[in-house]
Design an enzyme around this catalytic site. Structure first.
Site, PDB file in Angstrom:
ATOM      1  CG  ASP A  72      -0.426  -0.673   2.418  1.00 64.23           C
ATOM      2  OD1 ASP A  72       0.802  -0.827   2.515  1.00 64.23           O
ATOM      3  OD2 ASP A  72      -1.216  -1.054   3.286  1.00 64.23           O
ATOM      4  CD  GLU A 131      -4.272   3.630   6.810  1.00 65.73           C
ATOM      5  OE1 GLU A 131      -5.323   3.574   7.469  1.00 65.73           O
ATOM      6  OE2 GLU A 131      -3.251   2.977   7.103  1.00 65.73           O
TER       7      GLU A 131
END
Length: 376
Positions: A72, A131
């Site tokens: 990520d 997120e």
């Protein structure tokens, strides 16, 4: 950490740490990674971009199978308080969940296999917006993923609570189903001296918060697990005006998809009751929803057996956690595994003083390169 001061991947981590960006706005991060990839030999490397993400394919000798590795990219809206010389240069932003560590490890593994050919193709997925609002599900649906869809897939997440280099994972469920929760209540405001002419949303919100505590205690199977937390309540303007509006913000977490559906159904029924009882209008928004991270049992056993044979690796078979990770959407469709990588920090994930031990970077690189070699 001094012995690693000149490691290129520690330096990469420090460079990335300075430029945290929120989901789908990782423009500098994407540019940095693309520039690094362009510096590598290109003969077996093929690159595609997707929004602010990147697919990087390293071709193997036969390419009979494709092994995926996902990292990520995004940061968090947190003001950094580490005092590091390479601290965030973006005000109000920080890599407080370790995605800078994740990316540096991914680039280390990718670099190794650009230089050391194996039979399998390797697909490195640099995913934005983990997120929020969530990049895994739309990335899975992308044309690029459909063209290069891996046969199995892997990812890691740093764990501040474990010493640097410790690896922790398990078969089956590792991370929970998660959902954000936003509830807006709208009534009728007015002067504090005339409450009978109003519909007070502070009082309505207080009743709703109390009722929401029964979702776990009275509506969830005691042998299952769930969490409903209201972390923020706002309402009203000044002390002598009855509030016309109130907003509740929280999170729902469950260990099964079925428990999540039941929790949301019960929350909606409680809100309907508040609307009737307090003569108000309510709106509910579940925001970002992440599917459970469920490790494929056979792949997990193979990974655990391999790590147990490595003398320099401390492997922990851990319990499942109520944390959320949108890698679960990838594991929902592709068999694979996620594991925790210890980074030994006094401060936890999403904390303004999180300071991972950078020695874990080389452990992560060596772990995944040796494991991917074993799959060839």
């Amino acid at each position: 950490m001094n012995e690693m001061a000149h490691s290129p991947f520690v330096n990469i981590r420090r460079n990335l740490h300075q430029i945290p960006e929120i989901g789908f706005k990782e423009f500098k991060t994407q540019r940095y990674i693309l520039d690094y990839l362009a510096s590598l030999p290109q003969e077996r490397l093929e690159i595609k971009t997707w929004k602010t993400g990147i697919f990087a394919k390293v071709k193997g000798r036969t390419g009979s199978r494709t092994i995926g590795y996902r990292t990520d990219m995004d940061g968090l809206p947190i003001e950094e308080q580490t005092g590091l010389a390479f601290g965030s240069t973006h005000e109000g932003m920080m890599h407080a969940c370790g995605h800078d560590i994740h990316m540096s490890i991914a680039l280390g593994v990718l670099t190794h296999f650009v230089q050391n050919e194996i039979d399998n193709d390797l697909l490195f997925i640099f995913q934005p917006a983990e997120e929020g609002p969530g990049g895994a599900a739309p990335m899975m649906a992308s044309e690029e993923m459909q063209q290069w869809r891996p046969d199995e897939i892997y990812a890691l997440h740093i764990a501040p609570e474990y010493p640097a280099g410790t690896i922790a994972t398990k078969e089956g469920l590792l991370f929970a189903n998660t959902s954000e929760l936003f509830i807006d209540l709208k009534g009728k405001g007015g002067h504090a001296a005339f409450p009978h002419e109003t519909r007070d949303m502070v009082v309505a919100a207080a009743h709703l918060i109390t009722q929401l505590q029964t979702v776990v205690s009275r509506n969830t199977d005691p042998l299952d697990s769930a969490v409903v937390t209201i972390g923020k309540l706002t309402g009203g303007t000044v002390q002598n005006i009855i509030a016309e509006h109130a907003r509740l913000e929280g999170t729902i977490r469950t260990l099964s998809a079925e428990a999540m559906a039941k929790a949301k159904h019960r929350i909606e029924k409680l809100i309907e009751g508040i609307e009737v009882g307090f003569e108000c209008i309510a709106d509910i928004d579940y925001g970002c929803n992440y599917y459970q991270v469920n490790n494929d049992p056979s792949i997990a056993r193979r990974f655990i057996d391999f790590m147990n044979q490595k003398e320099n690796i401390e492997l922990v078979v851990c319990k499942e956690a109520m944390t959320g990770e949108d890698f679960g959407y990838m594991l929902k469709e592709i068999p694979g595994l996620m594991f925790w990588l210890g980074v030994g920090s006094d401060y936890g994930l999403h904390h303004a003083k999180l300071n991972p031990d950078e020695r874990a970077i080389q452990v992560g690189i060596e772990t995944m390169t040796s494991y991917f070699h074993s799959l060839a």
